[in-house]
Scaffold this motif. Structure first.
Motif, PDB file in Angstrom:
ATOM      1  N   ARG A   8      28.598  53.263  50.219  1.00 13.87           N
ATOM      2  CA  ARG A   8      27.598  52.292  50.652  1.00 13.87           C
ATOM      3  C   ARG A   8      26.871  52.748  51.917  1.00 13.87           C
ATOM      4  O   ARG A   8      25.669  52.550  52.045  1.00 13.87           O
ATOM      5  CB  ARG A   8      28.236  50.923  50.834  1.00 13.87           C
ATOM      6  CG  ARG A   8      28.621  50.322  49.482  1.00 13.87           C
ATOM      7  CD  ARG A   8      29.215  48.960  49.601  1.00 13.87           C
ATOM      8  NE  ARG A   8      29.407  48.395  48.268  1.00 13.87           N
ATOM      9  CZ  ARG A   8      29.687  47.140  48.034  1.00 13.87           C
ATOM     10  NH1 ARG A   8      29.831  46.277  49.028  1.00 13.87           N
ATOM     11  NH2 ARG A   8      29.837  46.705  46.799  1.00 13.87           N
TER      12      ARG A   8
ATOM     13  N   ILE B 105      22.811  53.192  51.978  1.00 12.68           N
ATOM     14  CA  ILE B 105      21.978  52.424  52.908  1.00 12.68           C
ATOM     15  C   ILE B 105      21.256  53.354  53.886  1.00 12.68           C
ATOM     16  O   ILE B 105      20.085  53.163  54.187  1.00 12.68           O
ATOM     17  CB  ILE B 105      22.819  51.375  53.665  1.00 12.68           C
ATOM     18  CG1 ILE B 105      23.318  50.309  52.699  1.00 12.68           C
ATOM     19  CG2 ILE B 105      22.056  50.770  54.830  1.00 12.68           C
ATOM     20  CD1 ILE B 105      22.247  49.405  52.121  1.00 12.68           C
TER      21      ILE B 105
ATOM     22  N   VAL C 278      22.444  46.208  58.066  1.00 13.57           N
ATOM     23  CA  VAL C 278      23.329  45.929  56.939  1.00 13.57           C
ATOM     24  C   VAL C 278      24.544  45.158  57.467  1.00 13.57           C
ATOM     25  O   VAL C 278      24.896  45.270  58.638  1.00 13.57           O
ATOM     26  CB  VAL C 278      23.756  47.252  56.244  1.00 13.57           C
ATOM     27  CG1 VAL C 278      24.612  48.116  57.146  1.00 13.57           C
ATOM     28  CG2 VAL C 278      24.429  47.005  54.922  1.00 13.57           C
TER      29      VAL C 278
ATOM     30  N   PRO D  36      23.824  43.485  50.652  1.00 11.08           N
ATOM     31  CA  PRO D  36      23.739  44.386  51.800  1.00 11.08           C
ATOM     32  C   PRO D  36      23.097  43.800  53.045  1.00 11.08           C
ATOM     33  O   PRO D  36      23.445  44.175  54.156  1.00 11.08           O
ATOM     34  CB  PRO D  36      22.927  45.568  51.286  1.00 11.08           C
ATOM     35  CG  PRO D  36      22.230  45.092  50.080  1.00 11.08           C
ATOM     36  CD  PRO D  36      23.014  43.931  49.540  1.00 11.08           C
TER      37      PRO D  36
END
Length: 120
Positions: free
Chosen positions: A16, A20, A66, A78
């Protein structure tokens, strides 16, 4: 068992974070500089080798806009809840169960109609 859960969190965090960071158009070097750490440290986060400490986690969340819940796999949303998003969620949470169901049905119809319009 505890070790497997920790490894799972590290892997989710790694995937993740990289997703991001790239979505935001930031390089590992730029992210590292903003956090006051080295690029290899960011790389170790993204490889699932290590997790940041609390201070660096908070800096990462602010830098990349985030939520920590998302990065740690506790949420699939997110974004940090701010402004209108936070207001909408607050209003939704204040509804009774039957009102929530109706709201979601209306929202699904709205999205379905928008998709149909964009295809036409």
């Amino acid at each position: 068992m505890k070790e497997n859960k920790y490894e799972s969190i590290k892997q989710i965090f790694a995937e993740r974070l990289q997703k991001i960071r790239k979505r935001n158009g930031s390089s590992q070097f730029e992210t590292a500089k903003a956090l006051g750490i080295s690029q290899p440290t960011v790389s170790s986060y993204e490889k699932g080798q290590t997790l940041p400490n609390m201070e660096k986690l908070l800096l990462l969340c602010n830098q990349l806009d985030v939520s920590a819940d998302y990065l740690l796999g506790l949420s699939d949303v997110p974004g940090i809840m701010r402004g209108k998003r936070k207001d909408i969620i607050g209003k939704y949470d204040s509804l009774a169960a039957d009102e929530r169901k109706l709201f979601l049905e209306c929202l699904e119809m709205f999205i379905k109609n928008k998709k149909a319009e964009s295809k036409a």
